[in-house]
Design an enzyme around this catalytic site. Sequence first.
Site, mmCIF file in Angstrom:
data_model
loop_
_atom_site.group_PDB
_atom_site.id
_atom_site.type_symbol
_atom_site.label_atom_id
_atom_site.label_comp_id
_atom_site.label_asym_id
_atom_site.label_seq_id
_atom_site.Cartn_x
_atom_site.Cartn_y
_atom_site.Cartn_z
ATOM 1 N N HIS A 167 0.842 -1.204 0.000
ATOM 2 C CA HIS A 167 0.000 0.000 0.000
ATOM 3 C C HIS A 167 0.877 1.254 0.000
ATOM 4 O O HIS A 167 1.057 1.915 1.025
ATOM 5 C CB HIS A 167 -0.953 -0.008 1.195
ATOM 6 C CG HIS A 167 -2.018 -1.053 1.087
ATOM 7 N ND1 HIS A 167 -1.934 -2.272 1.732
ATOM 8 C CD2 HIS A 167 -3.179 -1.080 0.376
ATOM 9 C CE1 HIS A 167 -3.013 -2.992 1.439
ATOM 10 N NE2 HIS A 167 -3.777 -2.296 0.612
ATOM 11 N N PHE A 194 2.737 4.506 -2.913
ATOM 12 C CA PHE A 194 2.347 5.400 -4.012
ATOM 13 C C PHE A 194 2.278 4.659 -5.347
ATOM 14 O O PHE A 194 1.466 5.014 -6.207
ATOM 15 C CB PHE A 194 3.322 6.579 -4.111
ATOM 16 C CG PHE A 194 2.975 7.538 -5.217
ATOM 17 C CD1 PHE A 194 3.790 7.674 -6.335
ATOM 18 C CD2 PHE A 194 1.798 8.291 -5.167
ATOM 19 C CE1 PHE A 194 3.450 8.537 -7.364
ATOM 20 C CE2 PHE A 194 1.455 9.163 -6.194
ATOM 21 C CZ PHE A 194 2.286 9.286 -7.301
ATOM 22 N N ARG A 195 3.090 3.635 -5.540
ATOM 23 C CA ARG A 195 3.027 2.884 -6.799
ATOM 24 C C ARG A 195 1.664 2.178 -6.928
ATOM 25 O O ARG A 195 1.104 2.075 -8.008
ATOM 26 C CB ARG A 195 4.174 1.875 -6.894
ATOM 27 C CG ARG A 195 4.304 1.262 -8.290
ATOM 28 C CD ARG A 195 5.552 0.388 -8.386
ATOM 29 N NE ARG A 195 6.746 1.155 -8.143
ATOM 30 C CZ ARG A 195 7.352 1.929 -9.028
ATOM 31 N NH1 ARG A 195 6.855 2.031 -10.258
ATOM 32 N NH2 ARG A 195 8.429 2.606 -8.721
ATOM 33 N N ASP A 197 -6.012 5.179 -0.799
ATOM 34 C CA ASP A 197 -5.242 4.521 0.271
ATOM 35 C C ASP A 197 -4.273 5.474 0.956
ATOM 36 O O ASP A 197 -3.239 5.049 1.485
ATOM 37 C CB ASP A 197 -4.462 3.324 -0.295
ATOM 38 C CG ASP A 197 -5.251 2.023 -0.226
ATOM 39 O OD1 ASP A 197 -4.998 1.141 -1.047
ATOM 40 O OD2 ASP A 197 -6.130 1.896 0.652
ATOM 41 N N ASP A 225 -9.081 -1.232 -7.747
ATOM 42 C CA ASP A 225 -8.304 -1.411 -6.515
ATOM 43 C C ASP A 225 -7.678 -2.803 -6.432
ATOM 44 O O ASP A 225 -6.584 -2.966 -5.893
ATOM 45 C CB ASP A 225 -9.221 -1.159 -5.303
ATOM 46 C CG ASP A 225 -8.443 -1.131 -3.991
ATOM 47 O OD1 ASP A 225 -7.228 -0.865 -4.023
ATOM 48 O OD2 ASP A 225 -9.063 -1.374 -2.934
ATOM 49 N N TYR A 227 1.349 -8.772 4.466
ATOM 50 C CA TYR A 227 0.554 -9.694 5.286
ATOM 51 C C TYR A 227 1.421 -10.333 6.372
ATOM 52 O O TYR A 227 1.004 -10.450 7.531
ATOM 53 C CB TYR A 227 -0.020 -10.805 4.405
ATOM 54 C CG TYR A 227 -1.259 -10.437 3.624
ATOM 55 C CD1 TYR A 227 -1.815 -11.319 2.704
ATOM 56 C CD2 TYR A 227 -1.899 -9.217 3.792
ATOM 57 C CE1 TYR A 227 -2.950 -11.004 1.969
ATOM 58 C CE2 TYR A 227 -3.031 -8.890 3.066
ATOM 59 C CZ TYR A 227 -3.547 -9.784 2.159
ATOM 60 O OH TYR A 227 -4.657 -9.465 1.453
ATOM 61 N N ALA A 283 -2.889 -18.391 -1.856
ATOM 62 C CA ALA A 283 -3.343 -17.024 -1.584
ATOM 63 C C ALA A 283 -4.173 -16.480 -2.742
ATOM 64 O O ALA A 283 -5.125 -15.728 -2.540
ATOM 65 C CB ALA A 283 -2.142 -16.114 -1.335
ATOM 66 N N GLN A 284 -3.820 -16.869 -3.971
ATOM 67 C CA GLN A 284 -4.432 -16.256 -5.145
ATOM 68 C C GLN A 284 -5.648 -16.999 -5.696
ATOM 69 O O GLN A 284 -6.578 -16.380 -6.198
ATOM 70 C CB GLN A 284 -3.384 -16.108 -6.255
ATOM 71 C CG GLN A 284 -2.298 -15.083 -5.934
ATOM 72 C CD GLN A 284 -2.879 -13.711 -5.669
ATOM 73 O OE1 GLN A 284 -3.109 -13.319 -4.524
ATOM 74 N NE2 GLN A 284 -3.144 -12.966 -6.726
#
Length: 504
Positions: A253, A255-256, A294, A403, A425, A453-454
Amino acid sequence: MGSSPSSYAPKTIYLNVDGKIQKVVFSRHCSPCDIKELLCSSSNIPRNSAIMMVDPEGAMVSIDPTMPPNSPNTLYKVVPLSTGQLGEKEDMFQNVLSQVAEQFSRAFRINELKTEVTNRLAMLEKRVELEGLKVVEIEKCKNDLKKLRDEMTSRVGGRVNCPCKYNFSDDGKKLTPRRDVPSYPKYTLSQETIEALKKPTFDVWHWEHNEMLSCLEYMYHDLGLVREFNMNPITLKRWLLGIQENYRSNPFHNFRHCFCVSQMMYGMIHLCNLQEKLTLTDMGILMTAAVCHDLDHPGYNNTYQINARTELAVRYNDISPLENHHCAVAFQILCLPECNIFANVDLEAFKQIRQAIITLILATDMARHGEILESFKQKVDSFDYANEEHVTCLKMVLIKCCDISNEVRPTEVAEPWVDCLLEEYFMQSDREKCEGLPVAPFMDRDKVTKPTAQIGFIKFVLIPMFETVMKLFPQIEEIMVQPLRDSRDHYEELKQIDDAMTEV
């Protein structure tokens, strides 16, 4: 396709047997062994004898269904072979067969090897090219991660002892940009970059912060927002600087990620032709909410805020504490005269813009995902762009799509984001273990893998949401929905490999 009648017609040859003409008829589908037996019987030679057949000039004729036909004027003759001749010819035949087999084997193997080597070289060249472009950025990310870990270690005094909760006090937090516009370099975007910005395939890893700021500035000009809201171009630059400096250096989280979401929103506006369906005010709301969504994210999610009873959770009564904080920081920046891009908008219009931006940023709380998607599903089949409630719901779903859209991008762009997210995480779950707080399994470094996870997230969150949006904008299927299906298949294959390795 059927075979021609001639392929089933029997074949006839004529033999000289003791000075008499002997006619022999056989099927074209007979084996050489069957033909030999027939020739032996016709020539009064014992069965299974070794024989050869010659024409009137003494040349050998092959004994097989493809032997050349003859006539009663050109008789063939069947000659039994002596044992010596047989052994010699068999040896020679076996020799020739062995050599031919070896040559074929080598030829096939060489071609296979050539193909494999060529494919591998092409893959390696592509990978080296991509990795070469991203190596600087990856090194920078690693350094940022190291600094973040060092900062966390010094802040909590080690992992064994960390009684403190994350402090969100504004001490030391400067909303006004630390540098002014003159030190903000002006980049001229190439036509190639301008076109790439409109597509989900845009590679966000190739750009430095100043370049991303220039891209964001271009988007506002290109969409006509600077003209629509009568923005001072210098104020737009200062606002973007203030935004960039109020994103923290988190693994994910940061700026990129802000730029990634904003670029995807800009891409969807073009891909879905939203300029023809929504107002310029709606465009400004969508882009500004994406840029701010964010702001000042601490790297620890709402679950942690609530369980740890942080200042944010207390301030916002456990209701979307992070999203409320992002909104608050966004409008603190806009309250600064030098950063207020909506300074020339009348008060009533600004109130509506502010409320709409807050609505969209609050919609990014994944705890509300099911509620928002279900509401959109009920409207999509009879969607009405003249209905304000319908349009608001669409804008909420669009910012949600942007997002969490990383898996829409090519694998080489999306996969590094998975690593960044898992790193964030794991930092949270390590802290939760240290503080005796509940740990979500999908955040626990001892339980989660990249595929696990995905897979569930893509199958049960991303694909259903994007397929619902596809009902309204069918053109996104090839560019956005199909890559999600491919990504799901990719991670399922990785999981099968992981499972197989675990069994071994």
